[in-house]
Design a protein around this motif. Sequence first.
Motif, short mmCIF file in Angstrom:
data_model
loop_
_atom_site.label_atom_id
_atom_site.label_comp_id
_atom_site.label_asym_id
_atom_site.label_seq_id
_atom_site.Cartn_x
_atom_site.Cartn_y
_atom_site.Cartn_z
N TRP A 1 0.82 -1.21 0.00
CA TRP A 1 0.00 0.00 0.00
C TRP A 1 0.85 1.26 0.00
O TRP A 1 1.91 1.31 0.63
N HIS A 2 0.37 2.27 -0.72
CA HIS A 2 0.92 3.63 -0.63
C HIS A 2 -0.27 4.57 -0.44
O HIS A 2 -1.16 4.64 -1.29
N VAL A 3 -0.25 5.28 0.69
CA VAL A 3 -1.33 6.22 1.00
C VAL A 3 -0.70 7.61 1.15
O VAL A 3 0.29 7.78 1.87
N GLU A 4 -1.28 8.61 0.48
CA GLU A 4 -0.68 9.94 0.47
C GLU A 4 -1.74 11.03 0.53
O GLU A 4 -2.80 10.93 -0.11
N VAL A 5 -1.45 12.05 1.32
CA VAL A 5 -2.32 13.22 1.43
C VAL A 5 -1.45 14.46 1.42
O VAL A 5 -0.42 14.52 2.11
N GLU A 6 -1.84 15.45 0.62
CA GLU A 6 -1.09 16.70 0.53
C GLU A 6 -2.08 17.87 0.41
O GLU A 6 -3.08 17.76 -0.30
N THR A 7 -1.78 18.94 1.10
CA THR A 7 -2.61 20.13 1.01
C THR A 7 -1.73 21.36 0.86
O THR A 7 -0.62 21.42 1.40
N MET A 8 -2.25 22.35 0.13
CA MET A 8 -1.48 23.54 -0.18
C MET A 8 -2.34 24.78 -0.01
O MET A 8 -3.53 24.77 -0.34
N TYR A 9 -1.72 25.84 0.53
CA TYR A 9 -2.41 27.12 0.74
C TYR A 9 -1.62 28.20 0.01
O TYR A 9 -0.40 28.30 0.14
N GLU B 1 -1.43 32.34 -0.85
CA GLU B 1 -1.88 33.65 -0.39
C GLU B 1 -1.25 34.75 -1.23
O GLU B 1 -0.05 34.71 -1.54
N TYR B 2 -2.06 35.74 -1.58
CA TYR B 2 -1.61 36.84 -2.43
C TYR B 2 -1.43 38.09 -1.56
O TYR B 2 -2.32 38.45 -0.77
N ALA B 3 -0.27 38.75 -1.70
CA ALA B 3 0.04 39.91 -0.87
C ALA B 3 -0.99 41.02 -1.04
O ALA B 3 -1.53 41.22 -2.14
N ASN B 4 -1.27 41.73 0.07
CA ASN B 4 -2.20 42.88 0.08
C ASN B 4 -3.61 42.48 -0.37
O ASN B 4 -4.35 43.31 -0.90
N SER B 5 -3.95 41.19 -0.15
CA SER B 5 -5.29 40.71 -0.51
C SER B 5 -5.65 41.04 -1.96
O SER B 5 -6.80 41.36 -2.28
N SER B 6 -4.66 40.98 -2.84
CA SER B 6 -4.89 41.32 -4.25
C SER B 6 -5.65 40.23 -4.99
O SER B 6 -6.09 40.46 -6.13
N PHE B 7 -5.81 39.07 -4.36
CA PHE B 7 -6.59 37.98 -4.94
C PHE B 7 -7.00 37.06 -3.80
O PHE B 7 -6.28 36.93 -2.80
N LYS B 8 -8.14 36.43 -3.92
CA LYS B 8 -8.62 35.55 -2.87
C LYS B 8 -7.68 34.37 -2.66
O LYS B 8 -7.21 33.74 -3.61
N SER B 9 -7.39 34.04 -1.39
CA SER B 9 -6.51 32.92 -1.07
C SER B 9 -7.08 31.61 -1.61
O SER B 9 -8.29 31.44 -1.74
N VAL B 10 -6.17 30.69 -1.92
CA VAL B 10 -6.55 29.45 -2.59
C VAL B 10 -6.11 28.25 -1.77
O VAL B 10 -4.97 28.21 -1.27
N TRP B 11 -6.99 27.25 -1.66
CA TRP B 11 -6.66 25.97 -1.07
C TRP B 11 -6.65 24.90 -2.16
O TRP B 11 -7.42 24.97 -3.12
N ALA B 12 -5.77 23.90 -1.98
CA ALA B 12 -5.76 22.75 -2.88
C ALA B 12 -5.46 21.50 -2.06
O ALA B 12 -4.72 21.56 -1.08
N VAL B 13 -6.04 20.38 -2.48
CA VAL B 13 -5.88 19.11 -1.77
C VAL B 13 -5.64 18.00 -2.78
O VAL B 13 -6.24 17.99 -3.86
N ASP B 14 -4.75 17.08 -2.42
CA ASP B 14 -4.50 15.89 -3.23
C ASP B 14 -4.42 14.70 -2.29
O ASP B 14 -3.58 14.67 -1.39
N ALA B 15 -5.29 13.72 -2.47
CA ALA B 15 -5.30 12.52 -1.63
C ALA B 15 -5.50 11.29 -2.51
O ALA B 15 -6.42 11.27 -3.34
#
Length: 338
Positions: free
Chosen positions: A216-224, A226-240
């Motif tokens: 078995w190989h089980v993997e989970v990764e998450t990424m956040y 963020e854009y300086a000065n709130s110039s764009f909405k922050s983004v979440w990403a997930v890979d499982a």
Amino acid sequence: MKKAIFALLVAFNAIGIAAQETSWKDYLPEVHGTLRGKYEYQTATGEQRFQVRTARVSVTGNVTPIVSYKAEIDLCDEGEIKMLDAYARIAPLKGFYVTVGQMRVPFTIDAHRSPHLQYFANRSFIAKQMGSLRDAGATLKYVRTEGFPFSLEAGLFSGSGLTEQKGWHKALSYSAKLELNLFKGYNLTLSTQRIRPTDRNIYMYDIGTYYNWNNWHVEVETMYKEYANSSFKSVWAVDAFVNYDCFIRKKKSLFKKVSFLARFDYMGDNSDGTLDGQGEFLVTDYERKRITGGLTFSFGKPFQADLRLNYEKYFYAGRSLALESEQDKLVVEMMVRF
């Protein structure tokens, strides 16, 4: 005089021992290659295509006992020729490595996998849209293999990517990655990165973990992101995802292993730094979810050869948001590594 002669004898003896330990074969270049050809059928639109996704050739080797190099080119990355890696590396002390040139930026787990090490035919959203970057720069890495194994790598980069390396920059991009092998088969990776595609910074933070147990190989990764000065909405990403290897013991079997795979990945509205007409960050990838099921048939050694069968199911808020190549599809891929 006798002392001088004795010193010379000791020196020549040391040189002779070093020559015995290091032969000319240690400096012969090694050539590797990866070929990936695929067929894709989009079930929602009925469209299909053949594609050469990868045709990489790399050369690695040593020029002295502590200096090495790598040069890698992709002769057909979706029809384009790209120079990927081109760097020199020095190992001044045990466990320490200094690398200068063009390379993969140390960030995330999945984005760092070479095509022959990927589990699925198409990479995760984290590896493709969010955290995949090659750039010109320099890194310092320390690797500890005894006791509590870990590696730590950090570097500075121009931030121009592969093709725009003539420009000058007042602020460099940076990246750092820590890998902890807490116990056998288990890995925990923490990484961070700052890029500056325009006059505004973009910060990325990633945490991922995987565990290899029996087949078995089980993997989970998450990424956040963020854009300086709130110039764009922050983004979440997930890979499982999960992978199970079933080894075939029959000597006359065409395949030596069959792998069963399932993946879920997600990303929010993302901007890669492209600006619109008003100077604001443009959405380059709309929010979406994806479920992928797959089978990988491995032909066995001496070289690696895998036949990958995947089906990807996408979920958007509206079908009009889907990019041309990011829709429900069946993927058949043949990968050869030599």
